[in-house]
Design a protein around this motif. Structure first.
Motif, short mmCIF file in Angstrom:
data_model
loop_
_atom_site.label_atom_id
_atom_site.label_comp_id
_atom_site.label_asym_id
_atom_site.label_seq_id
_atom_site.Cartn_x
_atom_site.Cartn_y
_atom_site.Cartn_z
N GLU A 403 0.83 -1.20 0.00
CA GLU A 403 0.00 0.00 0.00
C GLU A 403 0.86 1.25 0.00
OE1 GLU A 403 -2.93 1.19 3.14
OE2 GLU A 403 -3.65 -0.83 2.67
N THR A 408 -4.87 4.83 -1.69
CA THR A 408 -5.64 4.58 -2.90
C THR A 408 -4.69 4.04 -3.97
OG1 THR A 408 -5.27 6.82 -3.63
CG2 THR A 408 -7.38 6.38 -2.52
N HIS A 409 -3.43 3.98 -3.61
CA HIS A 409 -2.41 3.59 -4.56
C HIS A 409 -1.62 2.42 -3.96
CE1 HIS A 409 0.63 4.17 -7.64
NE2 HIS A 409 1.52 3.98 -6.69
N CYS A 410 -1.33 1.41 -4.78
CA CYS A 410 -0.48 0.34 -4.26
C CYS A 410 0.48 -0.10 -5.34
CB CYS A 410 -1.32 -0.84 -3.78
SG CYS A 410 -2.19 -1.70 -5.08
N GLU A 444 -6.66 -0.47 -7.69
CA GLU A 444 -7.40 -0.11 -6.46
C GLU A 444 -8.21 -1.29 -5.93
OE1 GLU A 444 -7.13 1.91 -8.98
OE2 GLU A 444 -6.10 3.63 -8.08
N LEU A 447 -6.82 -3.17 -3.10
CA LEU A 447 -6.85 -2.55 -1.78
C LEU A 447 -8.22 -2.66 -1.13
CD1 LEU A 447 -4.78 0.67 -2.57
CD2 LEU A 447 -4.07 -1.29 -1.22
N ARG A 448 -9.27 -2.74 -1.99
CA ARG A 448 -10.63 -2.84 -1.44
C ARG A 448 -10.97 -4.27 -1.02
NH1 ARG A 448 -11.99 0.15 -6.21
NH2 ARG A 448 -12.81 -1.76 -7.12
#
Ligand code: CP
Length: 482
Positions: A403, A408-410, A444, A447-448
């Motif tokens: 992360e 919001t970025h990985c 994204e 990440l969700r």
């Protein structure tokens, strides 16, 4: 895949060991040095114990070595154990095309612990996935060499009494040298200031630099205060400064260091490396020589001069008699340090141990995305073990989802070689959902998605690849449905 026994523990990266575990290894090593010392030769183990008398170490070396292999084997003999050795792939079944994965499954039945050296980045990690016995990485490509770092830290500890708050210059091939990569992570974890002195074009790899800054909270500080901003952008000569608090991949920023004091402090150690010609296509390149003249600068007056060896021409032999030269001491410490590591991994100490992890690995700091080879994106590092034709079928497209600060970025980091996927390539990536049969642009979705549900996602290099695999763009599918 053969499942590792619950008591197995692998040491693939220096980051597989906590700072406290490193201290435990050093306490045990120090004990061996005291109890089994050669009384006539300093730093030399001269006697043996029968602590490991029922155990066998396998050394599986696919690349040349003098120190690592022989000091591991000496360590095992000094512990009262026995060795079996495969030191030359030309005379093992590797020459017939046998994979590392198969070899390690076989060796797991012949020995109790294995040390492996391999030219491919991430090879030791793949081997560990197939091993029922502890795997120690004796150097994998230009990735890491964690036990060399243990010897380096042990040397620094002997000289400086304590590992914290040191200032260390690292010189030479910072890109190709695996010893440097393990060493800088460890230095940062002990709150060091690191001064890079790379040969031209041989700076630290981008992913190592990024990890130092983003995960180890090292800050780039200019050697001249007026260029501070440029240092933060990495555009000028600068130092990595980490606060002097101990931290283990801490998620929290450490207290600010006093940069003025850091800049004034003398160098505690200069770590020299050779040009790693086996990692470069261009075999002749300009390379700095470290000699008495270079080390005559006042800031080096008390610096220990270190080298993992072998040296070629980069460190002058005339320097060997200088009181600051510690490289042969570093190599001598290979025996007690590796005796400590072997005996701890084999649980031979009643009151001291390294933690045990199911599967042999500590829980990673980042969620893992994994798909079979052939499905979706794969590691872009041509030297990664996943790109070795003999090993591909045994590996996976396996990445840590790292992360970014914005949440919001990985980015994706290969779980074998730990190289980050380039931002440029990742900008085109899409993530497909195998349940919905849709895909969306960007990463994204990773990440969700909870870590245990990542197995339902496949990352493709672009929309066209996802469509070819039978997925529809999420928005298009929604529009058709409404
Ligand atoms: N320092 C080191 O790894 O040396 P060898 O290549 O001789 O093992």
């Amino acid at each position: 895949m053969t499942k590792a026994q619950p008591s197995t523990r692998h040491i693939i990266s220096i980051n597989d060991l906590s700072n406290k575990e490193i201290e435990t290894i050093f306490e045990v090593a120090q004990g061996f040095l005291q109890e089994l010392a050669d009384r006539n030769v300093p730093n030399r183990i001269g006697r043996s114990t029968n602590l490991a008398s029922k155990f066998i170490l396998a050394s599986l070396f696919y690349e040349p070595s003098t120190r690592t292999r022989l000091s591991f084997e000496s360590a095992m003999l000094r512990l009262g154990g026995a060795n079996i050795t495969s030191a030359d792939p030309a005379v093992s079944s590797a020459a017939k095309g046998e994979s590392l994965a198969d070899t390690i499954r076989v060796i797991s039945n012949y020995a109790d612990i294995v040390v492996i050296r391999h030219p491919r980045d991430g090879a030791a990690r793949l081997a560990a996935e197939y091993s029922q016995i502890p795997v120690i990485n004796g150097g994998d490509g230009s990735h890491e060499h964690p036990t060399q770092t243990l010897c380096d830290l042990f040397t620094l500890r002997a000289k400086n009494k304590n590992l914290r708050h040191m200032k260390v210059a690292i010189a030479g091939d910072l890109k190709g040298s695996r010893t440097i990569h393990s060493f800088v992570y460890a230095l940062a974890r002990f709150g060091a200031t690191i001064e890079p002195l790379p040969a031209p074009g041989m700076e630290l790899p981008a992913h190592v630099d990024r990890r130092l800054r983003e995960e180890f909270h090292s800050r780039m500080v200019s050697k001249s205060p007026e260029q501070a901003e440029a240092a933060d952008n990495g555009t000028i000569d600068a130092l990595y400064v980490t606060a002097d608090q101990p931290h283990q991949l801490s998620l929290y920023a450490e207290p600010e260091a006093d940069y003025g004091l850091v800049l004034q402090k003398k160098i505690d150690a200069v770590y020299v490396t050779r040009f790693q010609k086996e990692r470069w296509t261009e075999k002749e390149q300009p390379y700095p020589k470290i000699d008495a003249k270079f080390l005559g600068e006042p800031k080096f007056s008390e610096a220990s001069v270190m080298h993992p060896l072998p040296r070629v021409n980069e460190l002058d032999a005339s320097f060997d008699s200088d009181r600051r030269a510690v490289y042969f001491q570093q190599a001598a410490y290979g025996v007690p340090v590796r005796m400590a590591l072997i005996s701890l991994l084999l649980h031979l100490h009643q009151n001291k141990s390294l933690h045990q992890f199911p599967g042999g690995f500590a829980k990673p700091d980042h969620p893992i995305y994994a798909q079979p080879i052939g499905t979706g994106v794969q590691c872009g590092n041509a030297n990664c073990i996943v790109n070795d034709p003999a090993e591909r079928q045994y590996a996976a497209n396996k990445f840590y989802v790292v992360e970014g600060p914005s949440r919001t970025h990985c980015k994706l980091r290969c779980a074998y070689c730990e190289t980050d996927v380039s931002e440029e390539a990742a900008a085109h990536f899409v993530v497909a959902d195998t349940a919905r049969r849709t895909f969306s642009p960007g990463l994204e979705a990773l990440l969700r998605t909870p870590a245990d549900k990542l197995k339902h996602l496949v990352i493709y290099c672009g929309g066209a690849e996802a469509i070819a695999a039978g997925f529809q763009l999420r928005e298009t599918k929604k529009a058709h449905a409404s």
